[in-house]
Design an enzyme around this catalytic site. Structure first.
Site, PDB file in Angstrom:
ATOM      1  N   GLY A  51       0.795  -1.224   0.000  1.00  0.00           N
ATOM      2  CA  GLY A  51       0.000   0.000   0.000  1.00  0.00           C
ATOM      3  C   GLY A  51       0.824   1.270   0.000  1.00  0.00           C
ATOM      4  N   SER A  52       0.619   2.137  -0.982  1.00  0.00           N
ATOM      5  CA  SER A  52       1.491   3.301  -1.121  1.00  0.00           C
ATOM      6  C   SER A  52       0.988   4.193  -2.249  1.00  0.00           C
ATOM      7  CB  SER A  52       2.919   2.833  -1.392  1.00  0.00           C
ATOM      8  OG  SER A  52       2.914   1.765  -2.322  1.00  0.00           O
TER       9      SER A  52
END
Length: 217
Positions: free
Chosen positions: A184-185
């Site tokens: 997640g980013s």
């Protein structure tokens, strides 16, 4: 299913942990161990899914800017980029959930002219200040249209490992891998003001395939 090379350490730890917990739970809980093991096996399946490497037929691009990651366009705005360009430009930000493919790809073709790693905070990836305050990398490419294009990998609240494999003077090929972010980013791309933007906020992108902008030669 092909797995990314960055999966090795995570999978080894996960498999050893699940094997240990499984052995203990079976010894003490017998059939009730399934209550523990089923969620753990689902988690292991999600880890395998996260590190998948799907086949992508990557085309050659000269003027096109391709999506650098799978995800959702969350920002398109004019900003001042003060690290490399030191000028106003258009920022396109794409958020990746933990279920997206997390391979990071060059958005344009050309020559790598700048790279730098920045330690920092772990604000949620969609936070506007995450672009300048979170752990991140900055890469710049002089494109085949003679523009400087800057892009950043940004760690999020969950993502705690960013890797990038490019070096200065490398040949960048739009759509081809240059790095990876775990769990997640966000990716930001900074483009010249006269760039034709072909995406809009809310669009879902497929890295290396979807054209998000076109630069004037």
């Amino acid at each position: 299913m092909k797995l990314h090379k960055e999966s090795k350490g995570t999978l080894i730890v996960a498999i050893l942990f699940i094997a240990f917990v499984g052995a203990i739970s079976i010894y003490y809980l017998h059939l009730w161990s399934l209550v523990i093991m089923i969620p753990l096996l689902i988690m292991l399946g999600l880890i395998f899914w996260f590190f998948r490497v799907p086949y992508r037929a990557i085309l050659d691009h000269n003027e096109n800017v391709v999506a650098p990651v799978d995800g959702k366009v969350v920002m398109i705005k004019e900003v001042f980029e003060d690290e490399v360009l030191k000028a106003n430009c258009i920022q396109v930000s794409i958020f990746m959930s933990p279920l997206n493919v997390h391979i990071c790809r060059y958005p344009v073709s050309g020559d790598v002219i700048y790279k730098k790693y920045h330690p920092g905070k772990y604000l949620v990836a969609w936070h506007e200040k995450s672009s300048t305050e979170n752990e991140r990398t900055t890469v710049a490419v002089k494109s085949m249209t003679n523009h400087q294009v800057v892009f950043r990998q940004i760690a999020g609240y969950v993502a705690r490992r960013i890797v990038f494999y490019c070096n200065i003077e490398d040949k960048a090929k739009a759509g081809h891998e240059f790095g990876f972010i775990k769990f997640g980013s966000r990716m930001d791309v900074f483009l010249p003001l006269d760039t034709e933007i072909l995406c809009k906020i809310g669009d879902k992108t497929k890295g290396g395939i979807d054209v998000i902008a076109r630069m004037k030669d």
